[in-house]
Scaffold this motif. Structure first.
Motif, PDB file in Angstrom:
ATOM      1  N   LEU A 141      10.759  -7.561  14.967  1.00 51.57           N
ATOM      2  CA  LEU A 141      10.118  -8.720  14.357  1.00 51.57           C
ATOM      3  C   LEU A 141      10.912  -9.995  14.653  1.00 51.57           C
ATOM      4  O   LEU A 141      10.354 -11.025  15.058  1.00 51.57           O
ATOM      5  N   ALA A 142      12.226  -9.898  14.475  1.00 53.61           N
ATOM      6  CA  ALA A 142      13.086 -11.059  14.693  1.00 53.61           C
ATOM      7  C   ALA A 142      13.021 -11.499  16.148  1.00 53.61           C
ATOM      8  O   ALA A 142      12.986 -12.695  16.455  1.00 53.61           O
ATOM      9  N   ALA A 143      12.981 -10.527  17.059  1.00 59.93           N
ATOM     10  CA  ALA A 143      12.936 -10.867  18.482  1.00 59.93           C
ATOM     11  C   ALA A 143      11.625 -11.578  18.802  1.00 59.93           C
ATOM     12  O   ALA A 143      11.613 -12.619  19.478  1.00 59.93           O
ATOM     13  N   ALA A 144      10.511 -11.040  18.286  1.00 59.12           N
ATOM     14  CA  ALA A 144       9.206 -11.639  18.567  1.00 59.12           C
ATOM     15  C   ALA A 144       9.138 -13.056  18.002  1.00 59.12           C
ATOM     16  O   ALA A 144       8.751 -14.009  18.698  1.00 59.12           O
ATOM     17  N   CYS A 145       9.543 -13.197  16.743  1.00 62.26           N
ATOM     18  CA  CYS A 145       9.508 -14.524  16.129  1.00 62.26           C
ATOM     19  C   CYS A 145      10.488 -15.468  16.826  1.00 62.26           C
ATOM     20  O   CYS A 145      10.211 -16.652  16.988  1.00 62.26           O
ATOM     21  N   GLY A 146      11.611 -14.907  17.239  1.00 60.15           N
ATOM     22  CA  GLY A 146      12.607 -15.710  17.949  1.00 60.15           C
ATOM     23  C   GLY A 146      12.018 -16.325  19.210  1.00 60.15           C
ATOM     24  O   GLY A 146      12.258 -17.494  19.525  1.00 60.15           O
ATOM     25  N   LEU A 147      11.225 -15.548  19.930  1.00 56.26           N
ATOM     26  CA  LEU A 147      10.587 -16.049  21.156  1.00 56.26           C
ATOM     27  C   LEU A 147       9.668 -17.225  20.841  1.00 56.26           C
ATOM     28  O   LEU A 147       9.683 -18.247  21.539  1.00 56.26           O
ATOM     29  N   VAL A 148       8.881 -17.065  19.798  1.00 60.09           N
ATOM     30  CA  VAL A 148       7.955 -18.143  19.421  1.00 60.09           C
ATOM     31  C   VAL A 148       8.733 -19.397  19.017  1.00 60.09           C
ATOM     32  O   VAL A 148       8.413 -20.510  19.442  1.00 60.09           O
ATOM     33  N   VAL A 149       9.777 -19.176  18.202  1.00 57.02           N
ATOM     34  CA  VAL A 149      10.601 -20.307  17.785  1.00 57.02           C
ATOM     35  C   VAL A 149      11.194 -21.002  19.007  1.00 57.02           C
ATOM     36  O   VAL A 149      11.199 -22.234  19.096  1.00 57.02           O
ATOM     37  N   ALA A 150      11.644 -20.197  19.975  1.00 55.39           N
ATOM     38  CA  ALA A 150      12.235 -20.771  21.185  1.00 55.39           C
ATOM     39  C   ALA A 150      11.208 -21.629  21.918  1.00 55.39           C
ATOM     40  O   ALA A 150      11.510 -22.746  22.358  1.00 55.39           O
ATOM     41  N   LEU A 151       9.979 -21.120  22.014  1.00 56.42           N
ATOM     42  CA  LEU A 151       8.931 -21.864  22.715  1.00 56.42           C
ATOM     43  C   LEU A 151       8.649 -23.196  22.013  1.00 56.42           C
ATOM     44  O   LEU A 151       8.563 -24.251  22.649  1.00 56.42           O
ATOM     45  N   VAL A 152       8.539 -23.123  20.689  1.00 54.67           N
ATOM     46  CA  VAL A 152       8.297 -24.350  19.924  1.00 54.67           C
ATOM     47  C   VAL A 152       9.438 -25.340  20.135  1.00 54.67           C
ATOM     48  O   VAL A 152       9.222 -26.530  20.399  1.00 54.67           O
ATOM     49  N   LEU A 153      10.659 -24.820  20.078  1.00 54.52           N
ATOM     50  CA  LEU A 153      11.815 -25.703  20.247  1.00 54.52           C
ATOM     51  C   LEU A 153      11.849 -26.342  21.630  1.00 54.52           C
ATOM     52  O   LEU A 153      12.122 -27.533  21.766  1.00 54.52           O
ATOM     53  N   VAL A 154      11.546 -25.533  22.643  1.00 51.52           N
ATOM     54  CA  VAL A 154      11.549 -26.083  24.009  1.00 51.52           C
ATOM     55  C   VAL A 154      10.542 -27.232  24.109  1.00 51.52           C
ATOM     56  O   VAL A 154      10.850 -28.306  24.632  1.00 51.52           O
ATOM     57  N   CYS A 155       9.335 -26.994  23.562  1.00 55.59           N
ATOM     58  CA  CYS A 155       8.309 -28.035  23.608  1.00 55.59           C
ATOM     59  C   CYS A 155       8.820 -29.337  22.992  1.00 55.59           C
ATOM     60  O   CYS A 155       8.659 -30.410  23.563  1.00 55.59           O
ATOM     61  N   TYR A 156       9.439 -29.227  21.823  1.00 56.45           N
ATOM     62  CA  TYR A 156       9.852 -30.448  21.145  1.00 56.45           C
ATOM     63  C   TYR A 156      11.104 -31.055  21.743  1.00 56.45           C
ATOM     64  O   TYR A 156      11.291 -32.271  21.696  1.00 56.45           O
ATOM     65  N   LEU A 157      11.943 -30.201  22.354  1.00 52.95           N
ATOM     66  CA  LEU A 157      13.102 -30.762  23.042  1.00 52.95           C
ATOM     67  C   LEU A 157      12.644 -31.585  24.239  1.00 52.95           C
ATOM     68  O   LEU A 157      13.253 -32.598  24.576  1.00 52.95           O
ATOM     69  N   ILE A 158      11.554 -31.142  24.873  1.00 54.97           N
ATOM     70  CA  ILE A 158      11.017 -31.934  25.989  1.00 54.97           C
ATOM     71  C   ILE A 158      10.589 -33.312  25.488  1.00 54.97           C
ATOM     72  O   ILE A 158      10.858 -34.332  26.126  1.00 54.97           O
ATOM     73  N   ILE A 159       9.934 -33.336  24.331  1.00 57.45           N
ATOM     74  CA  ILE A 159       9.517 -34.625  23.748  1.00 57.45           C
ATOM     75  C   ILE A 159      10.738 -35.502  23.475  1.00 57.45           C
ATOM     76  O   ILE A 159      10.761 -36.695  23.818  1.00 57.45           O
ATOM     77  N   VAL A 160      11.757 -34.896  22.854  1.00 61.19           N
ATOM     78  CA  VAL A 160      12.966 -35.662  22.563  1.00 61.19           C
ATOM     79  C   VAL A 160      13.581 -36.166  23.866  1.00 61.19           C
ATOM     80  O   VAL A 160      13.975 -37.332  23.979  1.00 61.19           O
ATOM     81  N   ALA A 161      13.620 -35.285  24.864  1.00 61.32           N
ATOM     82  CA  ALA A 161      14.195 -35.677  26.158  1.00 61.32           C
ATOM     83  C   ALA A 161      13.406 -36.839  26.756  1.00 61.32           C
ATOM     84  O   ALA A 161      13.986 -37.825  27.227  1.00 61.32           O
ATOM     85  N   ALA A 162      12.063 -36.723  26.709  1.00 66.85           N
ATOM     86  CA  ALA A 162      11.231 -37.779  27.290  1.00 66.85           C
ATOM     87  C   ALA A 162      11.478 -39.116  26.598  1.00 66.85           C
ATOM     88  O   ALA A 162      11.371 -40.176  27.209  1.00 66.85           O
ATOM     89  N   SER A 163      11.829 -39.055  25.312  1.00 66.31           N
ATOM     90  CA  SER A 163      12.047 -40.304  24.581  1.00 66.31           C
ATOM     91  C   SER A 163      13.410 -40.910  24.895  1.00 66.31           C
ATOM     92  O   SER A 163      13.642 -42.081  24.635  1.00 66.31           O
ATOM     93  N   LEU A 164      14.291 -40.093  25.456  1.00 65.65           N
ATOM     94  CA  LEU A 164      15.673 -40.553  25.651  1.00 65.65           C
ATOM     95  C   LEU A 164      16.030 -40.895  27.091  1.00 65.65           C
ATOM     96  O   LEU A 164      17.128 -41.354  27.360  1.00 65.65           O
ATOM     97  N   VAL A 165      15.114 -40.632  28.032  1.00 60.76           N
ATOM     98  CA  VAL A 165      15.402 -40.997  29.420  1.00 60.76           C
ATOM     99  C   VAL A 165      14.456 -42.109  29.851  1.00 60.76           C
ATOM    100  O   VAL A 165      13.414 -42.317  29.242  1.00 60.76           O
ATOM    101  N   ARG A 166      14.858 -42.784  30.933  1.00 63.23           N
ATOM    102  CA  ARG A 166      14.070 -43.922  31.378  1.00 63.23           C
ATOM    103  C   ARG A 166      12.651 -43.523  31.759  1.00 63.23           C
ATOM    104  O   ARG A 166      11.675 -44.126  31.326  1.00 63.23           O
ATOM    105  N   GLY A 167      12.530 -42.528  32.609  1.00 60.99           N
ATOM    106  CA  GLY A 167      11.207 -42.062  33.004  1.00 60.99           C
ATOM    107  C   GLY A 167      11.317 -40.596  33.341  1.00 60.99           C
ATOM    108  O   GLY A 167      11.903 -40.248  34.371  1.00 60.99           O
ATOM    109  N   LEU A 168      10.806 -39.740  32.492  1.00 58.56           N
ATOM    110  CA  LEU A 168      10.978 -38.306  32.665  1.00 58.56           C
ATOM    111  C   LEU A 168      10.539 -37.879  34.067  1.00 58.56           C
ATOM    112  O   LEU A 168       9.424 -38.131  34.487  1.00 58.56           O
ATOM    113  N   GLY A 169      11.446 -37.236  34.790  1.00 60.53           N
ATOM    114  CA  GLY A 169      11.087 -36.727  36.105  1.00 60.53           C
ATOM    115  C   GLY A 169      11.345 -37.716  37.221  1.00 60.53           C
ATOM    116  O   GLY A 169      11.517 -37.327  38.374  1.00 60.53           O
ATOM    117  N   ALA A 170      11.377 -39.010  36.925  1.00 63.91           N
ATOM    118  CA  ALA A 170      11.624 -40.001  37.971  1.00 63.91           C
ATOM    119  C   ALA A 170      13.045 -40.551  37.842  1.00 63.91           C
ATOM    120  O   ALA A 170      13.809 -40.578  38.789  1.00 63.91           O
TER     121      ALA A 170
END
Lengths: 335, 557
Positions: free
Chosen positions: B297-326
């Motif tokens: 159960l912990a492993a399965a939920c951990g995966l979902v939590v990881a996915l959610v975190l990755v998504c939001y870390l991308i948002i945070v990253a996009a807000s902190l760099v000049r132009g994401l990817g460029a």
């Protein structure tokens, strides 16, 4: 406590209802992004002291809103939105015909015959491709509508949904005119193109970010989308199909029953003056100005040398737009 | 009891009815007239809809998607809830789980879908850069399902967590001591006790999916049309308000069916979902899950939590760099923009959210009280009517308000008032529900005692009922605040030259290649909402409100 807070809130709200009357303002709805429209509006304020209040809405939202407000309009001018929106607004009886003093110098394909709306600029359709992905796939930037049918582009093209945006209409018109005004041929071509399309986005420039970030290789959109992406540092290549592309007109119109009609007409007059038209170049709007003698952005001009611009018959578009979109829905995307 | 003749209840009923008539039924009737009246009754709009294959497909797809998201979201929520309350997790990890799980629920629309494209799209961070997949297709049913499941499973989690926590572990213990094995205990004790909660969670998640238009707008593409998006396209793309409104009324049928079903479930259970039992179950260590099951159960939920975190870390990253990817160099330019050019939108949004809170909270509590504790003709109708704005897609509520409140004498468009009213009548349902739930646990004799001591009904309400329903009031106000900070679909038609909103700026940023700005605004909104939830949680703890303390529990409706 809660009763007090409620009472306080209501008082605050009522206070907010009484809006102070400003000396000279004009209220504008625009579909242009703030980054493009605001500098131009500010220039007008600096010149005349007239405050330009504006809301940015997508074309569809803009027309829906103006329709809802028809009996008591909130906007005086609709400024900068694709022509199809104006055709719909004209049909719905939201506009008042108006001819600026420079009317005669504006080419006929850039204005409504009955003067309900006039183009402030022309917005060209382009192909933009992600340079890195092109290289990876060993592809050259597409230079023909036919190039896009290459299976190498399968799932690698994004462009706008025909039901949402002026961009999509420009694309469909481009194909229609490029294929010799043969509607069936155009539909047939789009069916083939559809097989390579990854997704149709709901906003005109919606494929720009995906293409810039490599989620897709090609994005069919408008010139400013591509130029903005390049300016931001994304490695994008702009190309044109040799069969030609259409350009959508970005219109300006006076709202019927405008509260600040006089100020509004002056603002429209200025829009079609050389002063303002030169700003399109100066402010990097990346569109082609309406007045023939206005200056054109150097980058756009050099790109436009490669482009074959197809003449668009506004009246024909107004009459046939709905059917073109319906055929797209019922024939192109239906599998 | 002399309820019928009470001198205070009657004016309260009249006032609430008047408000609902004016701000719910009147705009709806204007919209109905717009759709079905053209010099005489007409079904033109409906006829046009039936002829279009995308609309027919959209109806089927919407229902399919709602069922799938409901199932997947409930299953995932159940897994998380089991992990949270049946696995003897350390307290901090349960808190962390709550914090992460709340993330998708409180973020502005579009954010989750966009982040998912960057995580799992054709060149996504996870799909391509980590796993090397080159041909992922995120558009269509699969991507929409995934995104909506991730966005709405927290509703199921918060609902089921409360339910599971209230199932006394000693019941399971008795089954164990009778010699039952773990699986049997789970299947014959835990699961049956949780069934009403599961059904409720399913309905809540399905309803959320049914109304969602932002996710399909970005992820569904043309291959998987759904109703709310079709309605939006019909109005804003084809300039056909009548057809769009008709589509919305079509959507209203399954949505109201869901709410009716959910109400029945709650009623059968006597509204005792959030019962604070105070039973001595804490003393026994729950052992309904085997260590191996907990690990899985912990492993399965951990995966979902990881996915959610990755998504939001991308948002945070996009807000902190000049132009994401460029240009990936760090920069605070986007935040600088938020606090200069965007400051007005932030201020306006906060003002409207804060003003909406007490007004909507009070409305919710009074309505909840009237519905739960008094008898008057049309009580059910009032409860039903008050729900309509919540059940309809936001786009259509926005247009109905625009049409109804643009002309004198009710010319409210262009003011903050219309935004506040829109939020109050669209998002008070959570507070009303909480109030009826709390009142169900409070013996009416307390109020009767107050009455028999000679207090008038309004005095009783203020001095007895209001303090008792304070947790519900607080929960309702928090939900209202969260919604006011993150909603967009209705208000896009109501923002004005004087009043702009942060969510509108986010949408604009996303459509105009200003990903950094959109991300920075999103991060700010998420932080503000977290702060509000935190404050509300602390206040709840002081009020000793138990499981109701989680405002999030009510977010789904």
């Amino acid at each position: 406590m809660i009763l007090l807070a409620t009472a306080f809130s209501v008082v605050l709200l009522l206070a907010g209802l009484a809006t102070p009357a400003l000396a000279q303002t004009v209220n504008v709805y625009t579909a242009w992004p703030e980054s493009l429209s605001q500098p131009i509006f500010k220039a007008y304020t600096a010149k005349t002291g007239v405050q330009v209040n504006f809301i940015r809405l997508s074309t569809g939202e803009l027309v829906a809103r103006a329709t809802g407000e028809k009996n008591n309009p909130r906007a005086d001018v609709i400024w900068g939105a694709p022509g199809d929106g104006f055709a719909a607004a004209k049909e719905a009886g939201l506009l008042e015909p108006y001819r600026p003093p420079t009317w005669d110098r504006i080419p006929p394909e850039l204005k409504d015959r009955d003067a309900y709306y006039t183009a402030v600029a022309k917005n060209t359709l382009i192909f933009m491709s992600n340079a890195k992905l092109l290289k990876e796939k060993n592809l050259k930037p597409p230079t023909s509508w036919m190039d896009l049918l290459d299976p190498a582009y399968k799932g690698q093209i994004q462009t706008a949904d025909a039901r949402t945006s002026g961009t999509a209409l420009t694309r469909i018109l481009s194909i229609y005119y490029a294929l010799g005004k043969d509607e069936d041929k155009a539909v047939d071509y789009q069916k083939k193109l559809h097989r390579n399309v990854q997704v149709y986005t709901k906003s005109g420039g919606g494929c720009t970010i995906p293409a810039a970030l490599g989620q897709t290789t090609v994005c069919i959109a408008h010139m400013p989308d591509a130029m903005e992406a390049k300016k931001k540092g994304y490695d994008m290549v702009v190309s044109f199909p040799r069969e030609g592309v259409a350009a959508v007109i970005e219109g300006v119109a006076l709202v019927k029953g405008a509260r600040n009609r006089e100020v509004a007409t002056k603002f429209i007059d200025w829009t079609f003056s050389k002063d303002m038209q030169d700003l399109l170049d100066k402010n990097d709007v990346y569109m082609l100005p309406t007045l023939p003698d206005a200056s054109i952005d150097a980058a756009v001009q050099s790109l436009m040398k490669e482009a074959k611009l197809l003449p668009v018959d506004l009246e024909w578009v107004g009459k046939n737009r709905k059917r073109l979109v319906e055929r797209w829905v019922n024939e192109v995307i239906k599998e | 009891m002399s309820r019928g003749r009470d001198p205070v209840v009657a004016p309260a009923v009249v006032l609430v009815w008047a408000a609902v008539l004016l701000f719910v039924l009147y705009p709806m009737s204007r919209l109905l007239a717009l759709t079905f009246w053209d010099g005489g009754p007409t079904l033109e709009a409906v006829r046009g809809l039936l002829g279009d294959w995308t609309h027919r497909a959209a109806l089927v797809n919407s229902l399919l998607l709602a069922i799938l998201v409901g199932t997947a979201g409930t299953a995932l929520g159940f897994a998380f809830a089991l992990l949270a309350v049946r696995s003897n997790l350390p307290r901090w990890s349960e808190r962390a789980l709550d914090a992460v799980v709340l993330l998708p629920l409180i973020s502005p629309p579009f954010t989750a879908a966009i982040a998912l494209i960057f995580a799992l799209g054709p060149r996504g961070l996870l799909s391509y850069h980590v796993f090397g997949l080159t041909n992922v297709n995120i558009y269509g049913l699969s991507g929409t399902l995934l995104s909506e499941t991730l966005t709405y499973f927290p509703i199921a989690y918060l609902t089921l967590k409360a339910v599971l926590a209230n199932i006394d572990a000693t019941l399971e213990d008795s089954a164990f001591s009778l010699g039952a094995r773990r699986w049997r205990v789970f299947a014959t004790v835990t699961l049956p006790l949780a069934t009403p909660g599961v059904a409720n969670a399913f309905l809540l998640v399905s309803a959320a999916s049914l109304a969602d238009f932002a996710t399909p707008l970005i992820l569904a593409g043309t291959k998987f049309p759904v109703l709310p998006t079709q309605a939006f396209l019909q109005i804003t793309g084809l300039y056909d308000m009548r057809g769009g409104a008709a589509l919305c009324f079509l959507l209203l049928v399954p949505t109201l069916a869901i709410f009716a079903g959910q109400r029945r479930w709650l009623e059968r259970r006597g509204g005792s979902f959030v019962t604070v039992t105070g039973k001595a179950s804490a003393a026994t260590r729950v052992k309904s899950l085997s260590p191996a099951a907990i690990v899985v159960l912990a492993a399965a939920c951990g995966l979902v939590v990881a996915l959610v975190l990755v998504c939001y870390l991308i948002i945070v990253a996009a807000s902190l760099v000049r132009g994401l990817g460029a240009d990936n160099s760090l920069s605070l330019a986007h935040y600088a923009h938020v606090f200069s050019g965007g400051l007005k939108a932030v201020r306006d949004t906060l003002f409207i959210a804060i003003v909406s809170m007490p007004v909507g909270g009070l409305f919710a509590v009074v309505l909840g009280f009237l519905v739960a504790r008094t008898q008057f003709p049309g009580r059910r109708a009032l409860e039903f009517a008050a729900m309509i704005n919540y059940a309809l897609p936001g786009t259509i509520v926005g247009i109905a308000y625009l049409v109804a409140f643009n002309d004198p004498p009710l010319a409210l468009t262009g003011t903050a008032f219309i935004l506040v009213v829109c939020y109050v009548f669209r998002y008070s349902l959570a507070g009303t529900r909480a109030t009826t739930a709390v009142l169900a646990q409070i013996d009416p004799t307390i109020e009767e005692a107050s009455a028999s001591l000679g207090a008038r009904r309004d005095v009783t309400f203020r001095r007895v009922v209001l303090p008792l329903v304070r947790p519900a009031l607080l929960a309702g106000m928090t939900v209202l605040f969260i919604r006011a900070m993150t909603a967009i679909s209705a208000t896009i038609f109501l923002v004005s030259l004087d009043w702009s909103l942060v969510t509108v700026r986010i949408l604009e940023g996303i459509t105009n290649l200003e990903l950094g700005q959109a991300s920075a605004f999103s991060v700010l909104v998420i932080l503000l909402v977290y702060l509000a939830v935190l404050v509300a949680g602390l206040a709840m703890r002081r009020l000793n409100a138990g499981s109701l303390g989680r405002a999030g529990t009510l977010l789904g409706g």
